[in-house]
Motif scaffolding. Structure first.
Motif, mmCIF file in Angstrom:
data_model
loop_
_atom_site.group_PDB
_atom_site.id
_atom_site.type_symbol
_atom_site.label_atom_id
_atom_site.label_comp_id
_atom_site.label_asym_id
_atom_site.label_seq_id
_atom_site.Cartn_x
_atom_site.Cartn_y
_atom_site.Cartn_z
ATOM 1 N N MET A 65 0.800 -1.225 0.000
ATOM 2 C CA MET A 65 0.000 0.000 0.000
ATOM 3 C C MET A 65 0.829 1.271 0.000
ATOM 4 O O MET A 65 0.333 2.342 -0.365
ATOM 5 N N VAL A 66 2.085 1.204 0.408
ATOM 6 C CA VAL A 66 2.879 2.421 0.558
ATOM 7 C C VAL A 66 4.367 2.116 0.385
ATOM 8 O O VAL A 66 4.849 1.060 0.792
ATOM 9 N N THR A 67 5.063 3.014 -0.246
ATOM 10 C CA THR A 67 6.520 2.947 -0.307
ATOM 11 C C THR A 67 7.066 4.209 0.341
ATOM 12 O O THR A 67 6.373 5.230 0.453
ATOM 13 N N TRP A 68 8.311 4.177 0.765
ATOM 14 C CA TRP A 68 8.873 5.303 1.500
ATOM 15 C C TRP A 68 10.378 5.382 1.305
ATOM 16 O O TRP A 68 11.022 4.423 0.879
ATOM 17 N N LYS A 69 10.900 6.520 1.633
ATOM 18 C CA LYS A 69 12.343 6.676 1.707
ATOM 19 C C LYS A 69 12.657 7.740 2.759
ATOM 20 O O LYS A 69 11.898 8.693 2.955
ATOM 21 N N LYS A 70 13.777 7.534 3.424
ATOM 22 C CA LYS A 70 14.206 8.459 4.462
ATOM 23 C C LYS A 70 14.776 9.709 3.815
ATOM 24 O O LYS A 70 15.534 9.634 2.843
ATOM 25 N N ALA A 71 14.401 10.880 4.327
ATOM 26 C CA ALA A 71 14.863 12.134 3.742
ATOM 27 C C ALA A 71 15.033 13.183 4.834
ATOM 28 O O ALA A 71 14.658 12.969 5.995
ATOM 29 N N SER A 72 15.597 14.322 4.462
ATOM 30 C CA SER A 72 15.761 15.442 5.387
ATOM 31 C C SER A 72 15.051 16.659 4.819
ATOM 32 O O SER A 72 14.957 16.825 3.605
ATOM 33 N N LYS A 73 14.566 17.500 5.737
ATOM 34 C CA LYS A 73 13.974 18.753 5.286
ATOM 35 C C LYS A 73 14.118 19.796 6.380
ATOM 36 O O LYS A 73 14.236 19.468 7.570
ATOM 37 N N LYS A 74 14.121 21.063 5.953
ATOM 38 C CA LYS A 74 14.219 22.155 6.905
ATOM 39 C C LYS A 74 12.820 22.544 7.365
ATOM 40 O O LYS A 74 11.908 22.672 6.557
ATOM 41 N N VAL A 75 12.677 22.740 8.687
ATOM 42 C CA VAL A 75 11.381 23.129 9.235
ATOM 43 C C VAL A 75 11.546 24.393 10.067
ATOM 44 O O VAL A 75 12.602 24.635 10.659
ATOM 45 N N HIS A 76 10.500 25.208 10.088
ATOM 46 C CA HIS A 76 10.499 26.442 10.871
ATOM 47 C C HIS A 76 9.619 26.322 12.111
ATOM 48 O O HIS A 76 9.597 27.228 12.938
ATOM 49 N N GLU A 77 8.917 25.226 12.208
ATOM 50 C CA GLU A 77 8.079 24.965 13.379
ATOM 51 C C GLU A 77 7.949 23.461 13.579
ATOM 52 O O GLU A 77 8.101 22.682 12.625
ATOM 53 N N ILE A 78 7.687 23.079 14.809
ATOM 54 C CA ILE A 78 7.538 21.658 15.144
ATOM 55 C C ILE A 78 6.191 21.475 15.830
ATOM 56 O O ILE A 78 5.857 22.203 16.773
ATOM 57 N N LYS A 79 5.441 20.513 15.357
ATOM 58 C CA LYS A 79 4.148 20.198 15.977
ATOM 59 C C LYS A 79 4.345 19.042 16.949
ATOM 60 O O LYS A 79 5.095 18.109 16.686
ATOM 61 N N PHE A 80 3.651 19.113 18.077
ATOM 62 C CA PHE A 80 3.783 18.079 19.093
ATOM 63 C C PHE A 80 2.477 17.932 19.864
ATOM 64 O O PHE A 80 1.678 18.868 19.938
ATOM 65 N N THR A 81 2.276 16.738 20.392
ATOM 66 C CA THR A 81 1.146 16.503 21.294
ATOM 67 C C THR A 81 1.606 16.829 22.711
ATOM 68 O O THR A 81 2.561 16.224 23.203
ATOM 69 N N PRO A 82 0.988 17.791 23.370
ATOM 70 C CA PRO A 82 1.457 18.199 24.702
ATOM 71 C C PRO A 82 1.320 17.091 25.754
ATOM 72 O O PRO A 82 0.412 16.261 25.698
ATOM 73 N N SER A 83 2.238 17.113 26.687
ATOM 74 C CA SER A 83 2.090 16.317 27.906
ATOM 75 C C SER A 83 1.190 17.090 28.865
ATOM 76 O O SER A 83 1.033 18.309 28.743
ATOM 77 N N VAL A 84 0.627 16.374 29.817
ATOM 78 C CA VAL A 84 -0.272 16.998 30.793
ATOM 79 C C VAL A 84 0.254 16.748 32.206
ATOM 80 O O VAL A 84 0.465 15.593 32.594
#
Length: 701
Positions: free
Chosen positions: A527-546
């Protein structure tokens, strides 16, 4: 222990009173050392029993032996505790007098009392209602206002799907049986355990092998299936109060179940906690906070649990007030911006190593606790310190507070660290505030169940290069397999692909096994193929801890009542509630020395002025002796009393009495309201008042 106690007792009776008192203290300390060590053994053995019951490899004999050892240790500890209390009988809490006062002054009364009452339900009378309101007001100012928290008031009625997602529907379930005649319900495993206890106590000469067989059954009581439990109840002759056999076992959930709407098809529950309303509103709360992290949301409200055996007054009830805070924080940065303000605050900590080792607490600062790794992170330690300060602010005895860390066998699988603020009362050490680092669990489960991204964004000062997975889907294969859920599956994989560390386990499973499961969907390699890559990001999304501090307001209220209760000169007829002015049900009493119209007019004038400044006031114009009227206000914890006498009519001055010292000062009546207001708000102390105004001697007999 018997020899130690005998020697101490003999020595005490032959000493002068002052020396006996000193020796009693030393003897009590020695016994406390023994008791601490014994409690550590009990904790360690209890943890072992829990582990054995969970392990599939454990056999019944091994579990039985461990349980027997635990019972012996508990019996030994109880005997030692009784001996320690006997050394200092005057220090024991007089529960009989306390209970009589609480009922007589209508602090707490049984609900629906004239109809026979209902277990686990209580009404707060006027004094306790006022104390609770003041306590909650202090809580709101101390936490919500001081921390700029976002406060909500969520509904008590919760749809089944929400509590199914959180795990509450499948949790809190015990097997019950019913009396077929009277309809009364009982917890089935407890009936079996009690029946076996009665059998063994009534047959002390029972052969050891037969006794051990009964104990094996008893140990497994909470693990039997309904059919197996029914069989054992019949085997041990368990009968309902009507004399008939119990009906078949059935699961009982501790939540109050109801239906929403007239059709009766939508199942709902009265919430067992307030937290879920805050979790499901996370995205809106984040928007309300302008997307800034970290932030905290708070709520004060009722929770409901249909306790099988309510007991211990307000400590285990079916309806209770909770104050809960959910502090949302980046899981990679659990520092707190205000931690420096509490870093030096000393806390009494009972860590898991101490519970299993010495059995003794340690007093260290919040800063040291974090730097030494005793407490997991700054934010958790920050709220522990703030909780300690809150307890001291409302008048709790600081010497009877401690933070106990959850053992590894007690913690939820997702929790990082948990500490309970325990308060010592006549019922022992009682958990009143839980402090838990719940990690990302709550937002994760609600997000996955609703396909809603429960994420926050961290803006980076500089672009960062991150490792990701670039995906290519076989849309035909996805559509054929998942149909309408094709987009849901693709979105789930793309979310994981944003971070190679998250996607790598998926890639490994697809490479090695050819398939894996993502959010309940089985994905195959085709169903899916993939490859490891790099990219530049200006923000990071995360699920907060409580980080969650959860306050049991009812338990705190009851503990405060006990901590504030004392008897003046050990006289059962002179009970006092030493509430701090900030939480006292009434701040001041106004009493006339006589029933004359002129005197009563001044009383009304002072009382009106006090109440216009929002100071709850008690007026007692009865003909009882002045000392008796002072005693009445002492019993409900009024901290100050103004007496209007004949000198008042001449020079406009009155006396102001302080409850605990019974000292009185004389001051102009026009100063009363401002002075009491300053006392209540902590701006002026009684010591400062006695230095400013003349102290007068007044006989209270």
């Amino acid at each position: 222990y018997s020899r130690l106690y005998h020697n101490l007792s003999t020595a005490l009776f032959s000493l002068p009173p002052t020396m006996a008192s000193s020796s009693a203290t030393e003897g009590s300390a020695a016994l406390q050392d023994e008791l601490d060590a014994l409690n550590a053994k009990i904790t360690k053995q209890g943890s072992r029993v829990r582990e054995l019951k969970k392990a599939s490899s454990s056999n019944a004999d091994e579990i039985s032996s461990a349980v027997e050892s635990l019972k012996r240790l508990k019996l030994e500890a109880e005997t030692l505790r009784e001996k320690k209390e006997a050394l200092n009988p005057t220090a024991q809490f007089n529960r009989k007098v306390f209970d009589e006062l609480i009922l007589r002054k209508m602090f707490i009364v049984p609900s629906f009392e004239i109809h026979g009452g209902v277990k686990g339900l209580f009404d707060l009378g006027p004094p306790a209602c006022a104390v609770k309101a003041a306590m909650v007001d202090v809580w709101r100012k101390h936490f919500v206002l001081a921390e700029s928290m976002l406060e909500m008031e969520c509904t008590c009625l919760t749809p089944e799907v929400v509590l199914k997602t959180s795990g509450h529907v499948d949790r809190f379930t015990d097997l019950m049986v019913k009396d077929p005649v009277g309809g009364e319900c009982f917890r089935a495993d407890k009936l079996l355990e009690d029946a076996i206890d009665e059998l063994l106590e009534g047959n002390l000469d029972m052969p050891t092998p037969e006794k051990e067989e009964h104990l094996r059954v008893q140990i497994q009581a909470d693990a039997f299936s309904p059919a197996e439990l029914d069989e054992q109840l019949v085997k041990y002759g368990c009968r309902a109060p009507s004399g008939e056999s119990y009906g078949p076992s059935f699961p009982f959930n501790l939540m109050f179940k109801t239906s929403i709407g007239p059709e009766g098809t939508a199942v709902g529950f009265l919430r067992p906690e307030t937290a879920q309303g805050l979790f499901v509103n996370f995205r809106r709360l984040l928007d309300a906070n302008a997307q800034k992290m970290p932030f905290a949301a708070a709520q004060i409200g009722l929770g409901f649990r249909n306790e099988i055996a309510p007991r211990s007054g307000l400590l285990r009830v079916r309806e209770f007030c909770m104050g809960e805070i959910e502090h949302f924080v980046n899981p990679d940065d659990k520092s707190h911006p205000n931690f420096a303000s509490v870093a030096s605050k000393e806390l009494v900590l009972f860590g898991r190593d101490d519970q299993l080792g010495s059995g003794k607490t340690k007093t260290i600062s919040a800063g040291e606790a974090v730097s030494m790794g005793v407490v997991n992170n700054e934010t958790l330690a920050y709220f522990m310190a703030r909780t300690q300060l809150f307890m001291e602010r409302i008048g709790m005895d600081a010497s009877r507070l401690r933070f106990r860390q959850h053992l590894t066998t007690e913690m939820a699988h997702y929790a990082c660290d948990c500490w309970d603020l325990e308060i010592q009362s006549s019922y022992g050490w009682v958990e009143c505030v839980g402090h838990a680092d719940r990690a990302c669990y709550d937002l994760d489960v609600h997000g996955k169940a609703t396909k809603t991204p429960m994420v926050a964004t961290l803006k980076l000062d500089e672009a960062r290069e991150v490792e990701v997975a670039k995906l290519k889907f076989d849309r035909k294969s996805l559509g054929k397999t998942f149909k309408a859920n094709q987009r849901v599956v693709a979105n789930a994989l793309e979310a994981l692909a944003e971070n190679w560390a998250d996607f790598e386990p998926i890639a490994t499973a697809l490479e090695t096994e050819g398939k894996t499961t993502v959010d309940g969907f089985e994905i195959t390699k085709e169903m899916v193929t993939w490859k490891k890559a790099s990219k530049k990001v200006h923000e990071i999304k995360f699920t907060p801890s409580v980080i969650e501090p959860s306050f049991g307001m009812g338990r705190i209220l009851y503990s405060l009542l006990e901590h504030c209760f004392y008897q003046r000169d050990a006289d059962e007829q002179r009970c006092v509630m030493k509430f701090k002015p900030a939480v006292a049900p009434q701040k001041c009493a106004v009493l006339p020395i006589s029933s004359g119209a002129e005197v009563n007019a001044v009383v009304d004038e002072i009382a009106e002025d006090l109440m216009e400044s929002d100071l709850a006031t008690r007026v007692d114009k009865s003909t009882a002796a002045l000392g008796r009227r002072y005693a009445r206000v002492d019993e409900v914890g009024v901290p100050f009393a103004v007496t209007v006498d004949f000198d008042t009519l001449a020079d406009g001055t009155v006396t102001l009495r302080e409850r605990d010292s019974m000292a009185q000062i004389r001051l102009p009546k026009t100063d009363v309201t401002r002075l009491v207001f300053d006392f209540v708000h902590g701006r002026f102390t009684w010591e400062e008042a006695t230095a400013k105004y003349p102290v007068v001697q007044v006989k209270e007999d």
